[in-house]
Design a protein around this motif. Sequence first.
Motif, short mmCIF file in Angstrom:
data_model
loop_
_atom_site.label_atom_id
_atom_site.label_comp_id
_atom_site.label_asym_id
_atom_site.label_seq_id
_atom_site.Cartn_x
_atom_site.Cartn_y
_atom_site.Cartn_z
N TRP A 47 0.79 -1.34 0.01
CA TRP A 47 -0.09 0.00 0.16
C TRP A 47 0.76 1.26 0.14
O TRP A 47 1.77 1.30 0.84
CB TRP A 47 -0.84 0.13 1.18
CG TRP A 47 -2.16 -0.93 1.22
CD1 TRP A 47 -2.27 -1.98 2.03
CD2 TRP A 47 -3.14 -0.54 0.29
NE1 TRP A 47 -3.42 -2.69 1.58
CE2 TRP A 47 -4.07 -1.82 0.76
CE3 TRP A 47 -3.65 0.21 -0.55
CZ2 TRP A 47 -5.27 -1.89 0.10
CZ3 TRP A 47 -4.88 0.08 -1.10
CH2 TRP A 47 -5.81 -1.20 -0.71
N HIS A 48 0.60 2.20 -0.97
CA HIS A 48 1.35 3.42 -0.96
C HIS A 48 0.45 4.66 -1.76
O HIS A 48 -0.47 4.27 -2.28
CB HIS A 48 2.50 3.15 -1.57
CG HIS A 48 2.54 2.84 -3.18
ND1 HIS A 48 2.28 1.70 -3.62
CD2 HIS A 48 2.55 3.90 -3.95
CE1 HIS A 48 2.25 1.74 -4.80
NE2 HIS A 48 2.30 3.00 -5.17
N THR A 49 0.91 5.71 -1.45
CA THR A 49 0.34 6.96 -2.53
C THR A 49 1.82 7.28 -3.27
O THR A 49 2.64 7.38 -2.68
CB THR A 49 -0.09 8.09 -1.40
OG1 THR A 49 -1.06 7.58 -0.54
CG2 THR A 49 -0.48 9.18 -2.19
N ASP A 50 1.16 7.65 -4.51
CA ASP A 50 2.44 7.85 -5.51
C ASP A 50 3.22 8.99 -5.09
O ASP A 50 2.85 9.97 -4.79
CB ASP A 50 2.07 8.08 -6.82
CG ASP A 50 1.46 6.75 -7.41
OD1 ASP A 50 2.05 5.57 -7.07
OD2 ASP A 50 0.95 6.44 -8.34
N MET A 51 4.62 8.71 -4.92
CA MET A 51 5.63 9.90 -4.55
C MET A 51 5.28 10.71 -3.60
O MET A 51 5.52 11.94 -3.64
CB MET A 51 5.87 10.63 -5.84
CG MET A 51 6.64 9.52 -7.02
SD MET A 51 6.64 10.54 -8.49
CE MET A 51 7.94 11.31 -8.04
N MET A 103 -4.92 5.56 -1.53
CA MET A 103 -3.81 4.77 -1.61
C MET A 103 -4.09 3.52 -2.50
O MET A 103 -5.07 3.08 -2.85
CB MET A 103 -3.56 4.09 -0.08
CG MET A 103 -3.00 5.05 0.86
SD MET A 103 -1.80 4.47 2.22
CE MET A 103 -2.97 3.40 2.99
N HIS A 104 -2.96 2.73 -3.05
CA HIS A 104 -3.27 1.62 -3.88
C HIS A 104 -2.10 0.54 -3.75
O HIS A 104 -1.00 0.88 -3.13
CB HIS A 104 -3.25 2.02 -5.16
CG HIS A 104 -2.06 2.78 -5.82
ND1 HIS A 104 -1.92 4.08 -5.39
CD2 HIS A 104 -0.97 2.36 -6.54
CE1 HIS A 104 -0.78 4.35 -6.29
NE2 HIS A 104 -0.01 3.72 -6.55
N ARG A 105 -2.24 -0.42 -3.91
CA ARG A 105 -1.28 -1.64 -3.87
C ARG A 105 -1.69 -2.54 -5.03
O ARG A 105 -2.58 -2.67 -5.55
CB ARG A 105 -1.48 -2.44 -2.39
CG ARG A 105 -2.79 -2.94 -2.10
CD ARG A 105 -2.65 -4.20 -1.22
NE ARG A 105 -2.14 -5.40 -1.40
CZ ARG A 105 -2.67 -6.71 -1.90
NH1 ARG A 105 -4.14 -6.30 -2.17
NH2 ARG A 105 -1.99 -7.55 -2.22
N HIS A 134 1.99 1.84 -19.03
CA HIS A 134 2.70 3.07 -19.25
C HIS A 134 1.65 4.21 -18.20
O HIS A 134 0.64 4.24 -18.09
CB HIS A 134 2.55 3.50 -20.83
CG HIS A 134 3.62 2.83 -21.51
ND1 HIS A 134 3.50 3.19 -22.87
CD2 HIS A 134 4.57 2.02 -21.41
CE1 HIS A 134 4.51 2.62 -23.24
NE2 HIS A 134 5.11 1.85 -22.34
N ARG A 135 2.53 4.92 -17.44
CA ARG A 135 2.09 5.84 -16.51
C ARG A 135 2.25 7.17 -16.71
O ARG A 135 3.61 7.53 -17.27
CB ARG A 135 2.53 5.42 -14.99
CG ARG A 135 1.70 6.10 -14.06
CD ARG A 135 2.22 5.67 -12.56
NE ARG A 135 3.74 6.62 -12.46
CZ ARG A 135 4.16 6.42 -11.43
NH1 ARG A 135 3.77 5.68 -10.18
NH2 ARG A 135 5.21 7.22 -11.12
N THR A 136 1.38 8.09 -16.55
CA THR A 136 1.73 9.56 -16.46
C THR A 136 1.30 9.92 -15.03
O THR A 136 0.38 9.45 -14.39
CB THR A 136 0.96 10.37 -17.33
OG1 THR A 136 -0.47 10.16 -17.60
CG2 THR A 136 1.51 9.98 -18.89
#
Length: 286
Positions: free
Chosen positions: A105-109, A256-258, A271-273
């Motif tokens: 689990w995290h939140t990007d950057m 948050m996501h995992r 691919h991520r932006t």
Amino acid sequence: MSIEFIRLSPALGAEVRDLDISQPLSAEQVAEVRRAWLDHLVLVFRGRSLSDDQLCAFSRQFGTLDAVPAWHQYHVPGQPNVLIVSNVKEQGKPIGVLGDGEAAWHTDMSYIPLPPTASLLHALEIPDSGGDTYWMNMYAVYEALPAALKRRIAGLALNHDSSTDSSGEVRPGHKPVVDASQAPGVKHPLVRLHPETKRPALYLGRRLHAYVVGLSVAESEALLDELWKHALDDRFVFRHRWQVGDLLMWDNRCTMHRRDPFDKAARRIMHRTELIGDAPVGVAAA
Ligand SMILES: [Fe+2]
């Protein structure tokens, strides 16, 4: 034709139908999608096949694109704003980040001063099974906290460790953390006021090496354990099973996501932006 938004779970998430996102949207369409994104936190577009230029053009309608950090070296060649998330190796070298293991689990950057507002992830190749992604509604997590715990955490700040990624790997140029209170990173309010919805959300970032500023490490660990135990509940979570052509757009300020692990032998390419964010603002202490 008006855009259709279909709710995907009690916690969060909506699928967007009847909208061609390969072409520029009208101002009204951008506003409608933005409203739905703020309401549902995660938007799911299925069956799309966007080029990197189209992915960037779609993303730009909702903010300013962030460049992939220089140390990553995993952007698409010629596309400095598009990060490759993949386990695929070419000539023995990974083409992207995160491999095939579980991502915690995290939140990007969240470990930078201006964490991204939004992340957009487009699935190009996916395994037959595994690799599902889960999102958590951090407004709901905060709302459901006991009142005494809400009072206790109001005004507190959390250090978001920058040394380790969500797969547990130490990032290039960093040393393993021994004492969480000395971890590198950035301090943000533990309760974050969303700048657009004005709703409070618990801003945990990630568990590993997190530290509540001003507490002893033992007190910080105990408080974080209590908050994470409360948060890790299926009622706050939406699970997404990927299909090729999915584009998911989420709000990093209140989710948050995992990710589940998947078969090493399978190929997964995404691919991520990301859109540049602003400095998190806290809720005043009671
Ligand atoms: Fe992520």
